[in-house]
Every structure is written in structure tokens, then in C-alpha cells.
Design an enzyme around this catalytic site. Sequence first.
Site, PDB file in Angstrom:
ATOM      1  N   GLU A 254      38.444  54.028  25.928  1.00 54.38           N
ATOM      2  CA  GLU A 254      39.425  54.004  27.019  1.00 54.38           C
ATOM      3  C   GLU A 254      40.843  53.825  26.445  1.00 54.38           C
ATOM      4  O   GLU A 254      41.609  52.950  26.833  1.00 54.38           O
ATOM      5  CB  GLU A 254      39.125  52.906  28.053  1.00 54.38           C
ATOM      6  CG  GLU A 254      39.833  53.110  29.377  1.00 54.38           C
ATOM      7  CD  GLU A 254      39.541  52.003  30.393  1.00 54.38           C
ATOM      8  OE1 GLU A 254      40.199  50.950  30.364  1.00 54.38           O
ATOM      9  OE2 GLU A 254      38.638  52.226  31.241  1.00 54.38           O
TER      10      GLU A 254
ATOM     11  N   HIS B   8      37.013  36.313  42.723  1.00 57.48           N
ATOM     12  CA  HIS B   8      37.005  36.105  41.270  1.00 57.48           C
ATOM     13  C   HIS B   8      36.846  34.612  40.962  1.00 57.48           C
ATOM     14  O   HIS B   8      37.300  33.767  41.721  1.00 57.48           O
ATOM     15  CB  HIS B   8      38.311  36.639  40.686  1.00 57.48           C
ATOM     16  CG  HIS B   8      38.351  36.736  39.175  1.00 57.48           C
ATOM     17  ND1 HIS B   8      38.432  35.637  38.358  1.00 57.48           N
ATOM     18  CD2 HIS B   8      38.324  37.800  38.339  1.00 57.48           C
ATOM     19  CE1 HIS B   8      38.460  36.025  37.086  1.00 57.48           C
ATOM     20  NE2 HIS B   8      38.400  37.347  37.050  1.00 57.48           N
TER      21      HIS B   8
ATOM     22  N   HIS C 178      42.611  39.791  41.254  1.00 55.61           N
ATOM     23  CA  HIS C 178      42.529  38.873  40.104  1.00 55.61           C
ATOM     24  C   HIS C 178      43.713  38.955  39.152  1.00 55.61           C
ATOM     25  O   HIS C 178      43.853  38.094  38.292  1.00 55.61           O
ATOM     26  CB  HIS C 178      41.246  39.120  39.304  1.00 55.61           C
ATOM     27  CG  HIS C 178      41.310  40.320  38.414  1.00 55.61           C
ATOM     28  ND1 HIS C 178      41.141  41.591  38.887  1.00 55.61           N
ATOM     29  CD2 HIS C 178      41.563  40.441  37.083  1.00 55.61           C
ATOM     30  CE1 HIS C 178      41.255  42.446  37.891  1.00 55.61           C
ATOM     31  NE2 HIS C 178      41.517  41.783  36.780  1.00 55.61           N
TER      32      HIS C 178
ATOM     33  N   ASP D   3      41.699  46.871  27.435  1.00 56.31           N
ATOM     34  CA  ASP D   3      43.004  46.221  27.339  1.00 56.31           C
ATOM     35  C   ASP D   3      42.986  44.715  27.546  1.00 56.31           C
ATOM     36  O   ASP D   3      43.989  44.126  27.920  1.00 56.31           O
ATOM     37  CB  ASP D   3      43.945  46.851  28.374  1.00 56.31           C
ATOM     38  CG  ASP D   3      43.359  46.794  29.786  1.00 56.31           C
ATOM     39  OD1 ASP D   3      42.407  46.014  30.018  1.00 56.31           O
ATOM     40  OD2 ASP D   3      43.848  47.528  30.657  1.00 56.31           O
TER      41      ASP D   3
ATOM     42  N   ARG E  41      46.737  38.685  36.774  1.00 52.07           N
ATOM     43  CA  ARG E  41      47.581  37.569  36.383  1.00 52.07           C
ATOM     44  C   ARG E  41      48.982  37.667  36.992  1.00 52.07           C
ATOM     45  O   ARG E  41      49.533  36.684  37.460  1.00 52.07           O
ATOM     46  CB  ARG E  41      47.729  37.600  34.860  1.00 52.07           C
ATOM     47  CG  ARG E  41      47.456  36.333  34.153  1.00 52.07           C
ATOM     48  CD  ARG E  41      47.292  36.621  32.669  1.00 52.07           C
ATOM     49  NE  ARG E  41      45.940  36.299  32.254  1.00 52.07           N
ATOM     50  CZ  ARG E  41      45.547  35.076  31.916  1.00 52.07           C
ATOM     51  NH1 ARG E  41      46.388  34.077  31.929  1.00 52.07           N
ATOM     52  NH2 ARG E  41      44.303  34.858  31.564  1.00 52.07           N
TER      53      ARG E  41
ATOM     54  N   GLU F  23      47.918  43.281  29.885  1.00 49.24           N
ATOM     55  CA  GLU F  23      47.076  44.418  29.502  1.00 49.24           C
ATOM     56  C   GLU F  23      47.853  45.582  28.887  1.00 49.24           C
ATOM     57  O   GLU F  23      47.370  46.247  27.973  1.00 49.24           O
ATOM     58  CB  GLU F  23      46.266  44.917  30.707  1.00 49.24           C
ATOM     59  CG  GLU F  23      45.140  43.981  31.129  1.00 49.24           C
ATOM     60  CD  GLU F  23      45.611  42.779  31.929  1.00 49.24           C
ATOM     61  OE1 GLU F  23      46.785  42.739  32.345  1.00 49.24           O
ATOM     62  OE2 GLU F  23      44.798  41.859  32.142  1.00 49.24           O
TER      63      GLU F  23
HETATM   64  C1  UD1 Z   1      40.472  39.174  32.299  1.00 42.58           C
HETATM   65  C2  UD1 Z   1      41.345  40.110  31.473  1.00 42.58           C
HETATM   66  C3  UD1 Z   1      41.791  41.279  32.357  1.00 42.58           C
HETATM   67  C4  UD1 Z   1      40.594  41.949  33.033  1.00 42.58           C
HETATM   68  C5  UD1 Z   1      39.809  40.893  33.782  1.00 42.58           C
HETATM   69  C6  UD1 Z   1      38.596  41.467  34.470  1.00 42.58           C
HETATM   70  C7  UD1 Z   1      42.835  39.175  29.770  1.00 42.58           C
HETATM   71  C8  UD1 Z   1      44.093  38.469  29.504  1.00 42.58           C
HETATM   72  N1  UD1 Z   1      42.543  39.407  31.060  1.00 42.58           N
HETATM   73  O1  UD1 Z   1      41.307  38.610  33.335  1.00 42.58           O
HETATM   74  O2  UD1 Z   1      42.440  42.224  31.531  1.00 42.58           O
HETATM   75  O3  UD1 Z   1      41.070  42.928  33.925  1.00 42.58           O
HETATM   76  O4  UD1 Z   1      39.399  39.882  32.853  1.00 42.58           O
HETATM   77  O5  UD1 Z   1      37.969  40.515  35.316  1.00 42.58           O
HETATM   78  O6  UD1 Z   1      42.128  39.518  28.850  1.00 42.58           O
HETATM   79  N2  UD1 Z   1      36.292  32.370  34.914  1.00 42.58           N
HETATM   80  C9  UD1 Z   1      35.134  31.658  35.220  1.00 42.58           C
HETATM   81  N3  UD1 Z   1      33.922  32.321  35.153  1.00 42.58           N
HETATM   82  C10 UD1 Z   1      33.803  33.628  34.800  1.00 42.58           C
HETATM   83  C11 UD1 Z   1      34.998  34.343  34.517  1.00 42.58           C
HETATM   84  C12 UD1 Z   1      36.240  33.700  34.568  1.00 42.58           C
HETATM   85  O7  UD1 Z   1      35.182  30.493  35.540  1.00 42.58           O
HETATM   86  O8  UD1 Z   1      32.693  34.162  34.746  1.00 42.58           O
HETATM   87  C13 UD1 Z   1      37.606  31.674  34.921  1.00 42.58           C
HETATM   88  C14 UD1 Z   1      38.020  31.283  33.499  1.00 42.58           C
HETATM   89  O9  UD1 Z   1      37.711  29.972  33.221  1.00 42.58           O
HETATM   90  C15 UD1 Z   1      39.509  31.494  33.470  1.00 42.58           C
HETATM   91  C16 UD1 Z   1      39.829  32.332  34.679  1.00 42.58           C
HETATM   92  O10 UD1 Z   1      38.606  32.554  35.380  1.00 42.58           O
HETATM   93  O11 UD1 Z   1      40.200  30.285  33.529  1.00 42.58           O
HETATM   94  C17 UD1 Z   1      40.482  33.639  34.304  1.00 42.58           C
HETATM   95  O12 UD1 Z   1      39.731  34.340  33.291  1.00 42.58           O
HETATM   96  P1  UD1 Z   1      40.517  35.138  32.112  1.00 42.58           P
HETATM   97  O13 UD1 Z   1      39.514  35.839  31.255  1.00 42.58           O
HETATM   98  O14 UD1 Z   1      41.491  34.229  31.459  1.00 42.58           O
HETATM   99  O15 UD1 Z   1      41.389  36.196  32.913  1.00 42.58           O
HETATM  100  P2  UD1 Z   1      40.978  37.236  34.052  1.00 42.58           P
HETATM  101  O16 UD1 Z   1      41.976  37.070  35.128  1.00 42.58           O
HETATM  102  O17 UD1 Z   1      39.545  37.162  34.389  1.00 42.58           O
END
Ligand code: UD1
Length: 384
Positions: free
Chosen positions: A122, A246, A213, A100, A215, A136
Amino acid sequence: MPQKIKVLSIFGTRPEAIKMAPVVKELEKYPENFISKVAVTAQHREMLDQVLQLFQITPDHDLNIMAPEQTLYDITAKALLGLKPIFEQERPDLVLVHGDTTTTFIASLGAYYQQIPVGHVEAGLRTHNKYSPYPEEMNRKLTGSIADIHFSPTATSRENLIDEGIDPESIYVTGNTVIDALLTTVRHDYSFHNDSLNKVNFAEKEILLVTTHRRENLGEPMRQVYKALRQVLEQRSQASIIFPVHKNPAVRRVVEEELGQHPRVQLIEPMDYEPFVNLMNKANIILTDSGGMQEEAPSLGKPVLVLRDTTERPEAVRAGTVKLVGTSAETIARETLELLTNPEAYKNMANAVNPYGDGKASQRIAQAILYHFRKSDQLPEEYA
Ligand code: UD1
């Protein structure tokens, strides 16, 4: 009917990688039937790469889209445009997506634009609330409308799809691949590479494992969670917290402010999957807003307090190992203290049950693909 079925698996975040790795590995076992290709959007970077390394998956394509403080618009636009030439080059018979995330939905949409069939792993999880989890719930609904084959982890998720008018013949109940990954990774004699974790006395202390984590929880709801944790520590001197934080800077800022200085809180970097699930297996109580941990913890017999108001995983709630506690500090502190002070309450939740799988989901998915493409007349046995 193609000679071999060319499957392009597309994922972007850490949890998708964990849950797709067993499927990719399964397809690779049968080169006479499948050509398996992998594309990652890298919506996550470091957190994704750890998993690719562990499962020894080298993507054929890597869009590397992640940017600091990325918005949903950024991920959506970059992934959609980046995937177009990959679809044109590979022309797969089937695109496989998982779960999702925004990557999931955009990969399905991009495949649909090229009229490439989509398989959704899933499939059918629902809260029926479009803003929780956000985005999601909408990502998985939209992916479900596009997909041609649906791999539902449980009978409940199949029912959700049937209620939305999806053809029952296109749905296979397979169990969740998260359990395939888990069963090959948890070991009772596991020791960590990290010394501070090896020093923790899991048998004597009350160890809470925490992750956040989501949103919809960013900002004030998360602050409430951390305040609740402080209250718990004040009242239980033998309790301590291990908290892999996270990478999202919006999460990090608030965690640091509320919990950074506490002597019984270990704030650590996001862990690799292998030590992480082994830590879950040793901790006493899990507090999380993650979806996947609600699937893993029941099979490890760990109580989970879910820091959300809704869940798309009612099976574990019914089985009694998972409880929704929302994000009010008062409720979270009360429920956590209840588990710490009342052995009966703890015992009632700490049942090892397996509502989500038996470790054979990937086998069933591979078999269902062969069946769907008429390469086999053997329907996969359903996960019950
Ligand atoms: C994303 C998914 C969520 C999933 C989650 C698992 C979307 C909208 N959200 O959320 O469904 O449950 O992943 O973790 O698809 N970042 C880093 N390094 C990393 C990973 C993330 O710096 O290795 C930072 C990114 O720059 C970003 C922020 O974390 O700005 C959030 O990452 P993002 O993929 O936008 O959303 P998640 O909250 O991780």
C-alpha cells in the site's frame, strides 16, 4: 540469490493485519519459494488478536507493546528497541510492512539500520498535508523513502512515488489487498452472532454505520461529528445509528457524553472483521474517518461521507461513492440528510465500483517479490 526467500512481515494494528493477512497466506502457499515469518508489535491488542484469529495467523514474534493512553513516543521507542533482536535472530531477506502506522515506519527504520531490504505494501498514498492525517502522512512518506520495493495499489499512488523521485522499476501496481480480504468475507446471506444486529430491519429503516478514531479529530472535531448525528436523528425519526466504538478511551469518553443515552443509537464494542464488513454491506450510509472503509465501501456500493478534510484515496472520490465532509456539524448534518431525503442523490453515490482492486493483489505481490529476487523472469500483470 537465496534458495528460498525469507520474508518477515511486520504489523501492529487491526487494519494492517486485515490487509497483510492475504499476503501472508499467499506466501505460505509456496513453501518451495518462501519462508514466511510474522512479527507483531501489538500496537493494538484486542483489535489485532481478533484478526489474527480469523485468518489463523500465529505470529512468530509478539512484542505486546500496547499500553493504555499510549503516546506516539511510547509506540516508537518500544517498537524500535523490541524489533532489534528479532531482526538479528531472523536475518530475513525482505521485511514487509503495510501502510502508514507508527509500526510501519518504525519497522522500516529498524530494518534499514540492519541493511535489510524493505517492501512496502500500500505504497504511495498521499494527501500532501503532513498533519492530515497525522501522523500517517509522514509515516508513509518516510517508509517510502526507506523501502526498496513499493507495492502501489493504484496508478495514482505510483505517480505520487515517481513525483518523489522513486525509481519506477521498483514500483509494482498491484491493487489493494483490502479487496482480497473483502471478497473472501462478504456474503449476502450473512447473519450476525449478535442478536441486536439480527433484529435490525435493514430493508425498511435508514441505518447509518459510524466509526471515528483519527488522532487529528480527537476532542472538539469528534464532538462536532456526534452533534451532527444527533441533529440527523432529530429530523429523521426512521433513522438509527450503529456505532462500533474504537477502544481508545479518548474516543469513548466523548461518544458516551454525546450519544450514550439516545434510544436510536447502538454503541457497540469494536466488531470482528467478518461481521463488520457484512454490516457495511447491509447499512445504508457510512460515516467514517477510516481510510480502509473508503476502499471497501465502493465495492459494496455504499455511499461514504468521510469525516476528514483530506483524503489519500482520490480514486473513490472521482468515482463518486466517497465525499469529504470534514468535521463541521452543519455540513455533516446537511450532507447526511441530503442522502436520506433525496433518492437521486443517494443513487448517484451508491454505485458499486472497484477502483481499488480485483482480489488478486496478494498474488501480484508474491510474484513481484520472486521477480525482484530474480527467482522468476515473469513480471506480474499490472492492476489496471
Ligand atoms: C492506529 C494507527 C492509525 C490506524 C489505526 C487503526 C498510529 C499512530 N496510528 O491509531 O494509523 O489508522 O491504528 O485503528 O500508528 N487500544 C486498546 N485496545 C485495542 C486497540 C487500541 O485499548 O485493541 C487503545 C490503546 O491503548 C491506545 C489507543 O487505543 O491508547 C489508541 O491506539 P493507537 O494505536 O495509539 O492509535 P489508533 O488511534 O488506534
